[in-house]
Enzyme design. Structure first.
Site, mmCIF file in Angstrom:
data_model
loop_
_atom_site.group_PDB
_atom_site.id
_atom_site.type_symbol
_atom_site.label_atom_id
_atom_site.label_comp_id
_atom_site.label_asym_id
_atom_site.label_seq_id
_atom_site.Cartn_x
_atom_site.Cartn_y
_atom_site.Cartn_z
ATOM 1 N N ASP A 281 -8.891 -12.202 -33.160
ATOM 2 C CA ASP A 281 -9.594 -13.234 -32.425
ATOM 3 C C ASP A 281 -9.268 -14.570 -33.112
ATOM 4 O OD1 ASP A 281 -11.128 -14.636 -30.673
ATOM 5 O OD2 ASP A 281 -12.912 -13.397 -30.887
HETATM 6 C C1 BGC Z 1 -13.222 -15.855 -28.531
HETATM 7 C C2 BGC Z 1 -12.282 -14.963 -27.762
HETATM 8 C C3 BGC Z 1 -11.227 -15.792 -27.081
HETATM 9 C C4 BGC Z 1 -10.510 -16.626 -28.129
HETATM 10 C C5 BGC Z 1 -9.376 -17.460 -27.563
HETATM 11 C C6 BGC Z 1 -12.512 -16.853 -29.414
HETATM 12 O O1 BGC Z 1 -13.371 -17.811 -29.906
HETATM 13 O O2 BGC Z 1 -14.086 -15.057 -29.300
HETATM 14 O O3 BGC Z 1 -13.008 -14.187 -26.841
HETATM 15 O O4 BGC Z 1 -10.351 -14.975 -26.373
HETATM 16 O O5 BGC Z 1 -11.443 -17.480 -28.729
HETATM 17 O O6 BGC Z 1 -9.827 -18.521 -26.831
#
Ligand code: BGC
Length: 749
Positions: A281
């Site tokens: 993530d």
């Molecule tokens: C989130 C994810 C997301 C990623 C990219 C993160 O802060 O937890 O769900 O896909 O950002 O934007």
């Protein structure tokens, strides 16, 4: 009486897994291409593939890195002209010409926004999920996006957690079915289809169990519960062919997912045979330092790669630290090669080497009429009728005037919900607009919002709204949450309506006119008082671009509600966690408990009943899982089991009659629940095993069949083995998780 057979959704899920997809698992041509390419790559080029950056600045700003082969993927680039320009640098100017994988969070629509995933789950219709994802993929791929970070399939049992909006609610089976359908919709039949977008089930795993419903918080999920509750949706997504997986932010029992070998290697790779790519993530790799799991960026890279992560999202520890780690032997070259193989495999499967560029003219497909129609259908099926006293809904022809009140009646941005980066609010059709269009001159529409937005505490408009509303035959109150009140990092400790919305509903109720409350929100809210004050309540989790027309149709009976709660609605926050598939405890509630105000003064300790309940909230929630009304009524009868004694490899056939006993054509979501009475470990009081939508005309009766292979009663038992334990089972065919006639059967060894 007609016979209606349903292909069991469980069987469907396993069929998906057996289908041979061209360019899929074990495609030797692709494997050879990967090896050929890998053998030419320098270490820097390999590490470049493992690096995902977020788009910034001009093309020139990023092209230096791309030219050197130091970028494997870019997220957040949505202009097809820029996408092509960046891709041209990768393909034509980098040494090996490896295309870059363009990624974006397309969670419930790219431009045409569908209901939030929690709303889609309320439809209990995998077709809604698949179609929503297909439309999202067609639109996103037109901008050059070939990878989305969805579906989000975190089982979530705490509505304080803002991200409950992004998933399919509290149930493992419902989430599995909807998640697999979304994977299919995003990826279509073949990833090489230029409209296919690689799916990324997230967040792997357990993120939804954040302590206290506070985002990013630690979880404590023992392995058995992880396997019985949180892992199955991910396994279903892997079986459906999901190309990629994302690790979650949480540390479970002390181990952050991004450094968790058990989930990434033992479960995902070895047990499930996943051969796609695993991405972190956003900075979840470097956040292992804040967790106190890694001392510095070097340890971060070592722990993440050795645990089985292939690509790092934006925190650059892989590119910077792996060369030294490799020299020191702390990370093996084989681990890096394996990661690069997993990344290249997805690029080959997507056909990026053959067709790296997007056809810029495809942008015409955005907001196509068929997409808007699909979004409207999804919004219709996602709305849940929670109350309808005296059949106030649908509004009859005798209603000559309505007052449209409340901050969500005309909130084009907010009705789209969370995770809408690309949707355009000027394309939103609000309830106010749709109602005016639907009723034309036949009904007078008095619009007086009362509050400017959901958190608005300024009550100066409330009296004005109530006075205006008193002139109408019926009051339609649109309340709920602004989009920003749910989603990532947007958790709440108080789930009552925000701002002065409660005062607004109270003032409207005082007029004596019937109040129809429509709630648009990212989570279940504690709306017990508002339900009391309203004649009818329609719950529409943020319904997206076409929410207005869907709700107008529902209010006037051009469509009939069929949604069911995908998550338990608590009476008050203190009841959380409250979910239907709980264990029984040694002292289950009887529902005859003496509640707070009835306890005599100086009562002896035993007078409270000695069961598991709250003195102030009792035991039951406001609405149970699976609950939702229709404008018509349904009667279940004649439930029959194919046998009352079954072996582990048998299939239990459950038939029942479903009759529409009301006066509207309607669709019922019939549900099948099972309880394993005694196990080597305690088992939930009920578990959803099947559901189906059945549409019936007034007076029509159908025989409905559920097929349930007994093998699907398997669970991870005392020995941490997944097995069906012989013994007695209970079964219910029901309109929700709290009703239905109890039946029994036995599984023999
Ligand atoms: C989130 C994810 C997301 C990623 C990219 C993160 O802060 O937890 O769900 O896909 O950002 O934007």
């Amino acid at each position: 009486m007609k016979t209606f057979n349903i292909l069991s959704i469980g069987l469907l899920l396993s069929l998906v897994s057996c289908t041979q997809v061209p360019g899929g698992k074990g495609d030797s041509a692709i494997e050879q291409k990967i090896e050929a390419l890998l053998s030419k790559m320098t270490l820097e080029e390999k590490l470049g593939q493992m690096n995902q950056i977020s788009s910034y600045g001009n093309i020139e700003d990023m092209s230096g890195l791309i030219k050197k082969g130091e970028v494997g993927s870019i997220l957040n680039e949505v202009d097809p002209v820029r996408v092509n320009a960046l891709q041209r640098v990768a393909v034509e100017e980098s040494r090996l010409g490896i295309p870059v994988l363009m990624a974006r969070d397309v969670i419930h629509g790219f431009k045409t926004i569908f209901p939030i995933p929690l709303g889609q789950a309320a439809s209990f219709n995998p077709q809604v999920a698949e179609e929503g994802a297909r439309v999202a993929a067609i639109e996103a791929s037109a901008a050059g996006i070939r990878w989305t970070f969805a579906p989000m399939i975190d089982v979530a049992r705490d509505p304080r957690w803002g991200r409950i909006a992004e998933g399919c609610g509290e149930d493992t089976y419902l989430t599995s079915v909807m998640g697999a359908a979304m994977v299919k919709g995003f990826q279509s039949d073949s990833l090489s289809d230029p409209t296919a977008v690689a799916a990324c089930p997230k967040h792997f795993v357990g993120y939804g169990a954040a302590e206290g419903g506070r985002d990013y918080n630690s979880t404590f999920i023992p392995e058995r519960r992880l396997r019985n509750v949180y892992l199955p949706p991910f396994e279903a997504a892997a079986k459906a062919g999901a190309a990629t997986f994302m690790t979650s932010f949480n540390d479970n029992d002390g181990v952050p997912s991004t450094g968790n070998t058990f989930i990434l290697k033992d479960v995902l790779r070895k047990e499930w045979g996943f051969d796609g790519l695993v991405v972190t993530d956003w900075a979840s790799a470097s956040e292992m330092m804040s967790h106190g799991f890694a001392a510095d960026p070097k340890e971060v890279a070592m722990k993440a790669v050795n645990a089985g992560v292939d690509m790092e999202m934006v925190s650059y520890t892989f590119v910077r630290e792996l060369p030294a780690l490799l020299k020191e032997g702390k990370v093996k070259e084989a681990a890096i090669d394996e990661a690069v193989r997993n990344i290249l495999r997805i690029k080959f499967r997507l056909g990026l080497f053959d067709n790296p560029y997007v056809d810029e003219k495809r942008m015409e497909v955005l907001y196509a009429p068929s997409h808007l129609e699909a979004a409207k259908r999804a919004a219709v099926e996602s709305a849940i009728l929670l109350k309808n006293a005296e059949g106030i809904l649908p509004l009859s022809a005798s209603v000559k005037s309505v007052a449209v009140v409340g901050p969500m009646a005309s909130a084009p941005y907010d009705q789209l919900g969370t995770w809408v980066f690309d949707g355009d609010k000027t394309k939103t059709v609000t309830p106010l607009t749709a109602i005016r269009e639907l009723v034309g001159d036949r009904v007078q529409v008095i619009y007086e919002p009362g509050l400017a937005y959901s958190r608005d505490k300024d009550q100066s408009g409330v009296a004005k709204a109530a006075t205006a509303a008193a002139r109408a035959d019926v009051i339609l109150a649109f309340v709920g949450e602004e989009a920003i009140l749910s989603g990532e990092a947007h958790c709440l400790a108080d789930l009552n309506l925000q701002g002065a919305q409660r005062e607004l509903i109270a003032a409207l109720a005082k007029t004596g006119k019937p109040v129809v409350t429509v709630v648009m929100a990212g989570r279940p809210l504690t709306i017990g008082e508002e339900v009391e004050r309203s004649a009818a309540v329609l719950y529409a989790f943020h319904p997206g671009t076409m929410g207005g027309p869907a709700l107008a149709d529902l209010l006037w009976g051009k469509a009939v509600p069929s949604g069911k709660t995908p998550v338990t609605f608590p009476k008050m926050v203190g009841q959380i966690p409250v979910y239907y598939a709980h264990n029984n405890t040694g002292r289950p509630a009887t529902r005859n408990e003496v509640l707070l105000n009835d306890i005599p003064l100086e009562a002896g300790q035993t007078s409270l009943g000695c069961t598991s309940f709250y003195m102030d909230a009792g035991f039951d929630p406001l609405y149970p899982f699976g609950y939702g009304l229709s404008y018509t009524t349904f009667e279940y009868s004649n439930v029959k089991l194919s046998s009352s004694t079954l072996k582990k490899d048998d299939v239990l056939t459950v038939t029942f009659d479903l009759e529409n006993t009301g006066s509207y054509e309607g669709t019922e979501v019939a549900q099948l629940y099972v309880r394993d009475k005694v196990g080597s470990v305690t088992r939930p009081v009920k578990e959803l095993k099947r559901f189906t939508r059945v549409t019936l005309r007034p007076g029509e009766k159908k025989t409905v069949t559920f097929e349930l292979p007994i093998s699907e009663l398997a669970f991870w038992n005392i020995d941490r083995v997944k097995t069906v334990e012989p013994g007695d089972f209970l079964l219910w065919v029901a309109p929700d998780s709290q009703s239905g006639e109890e039946m029994a059967f036995e599984v023999i060894g």
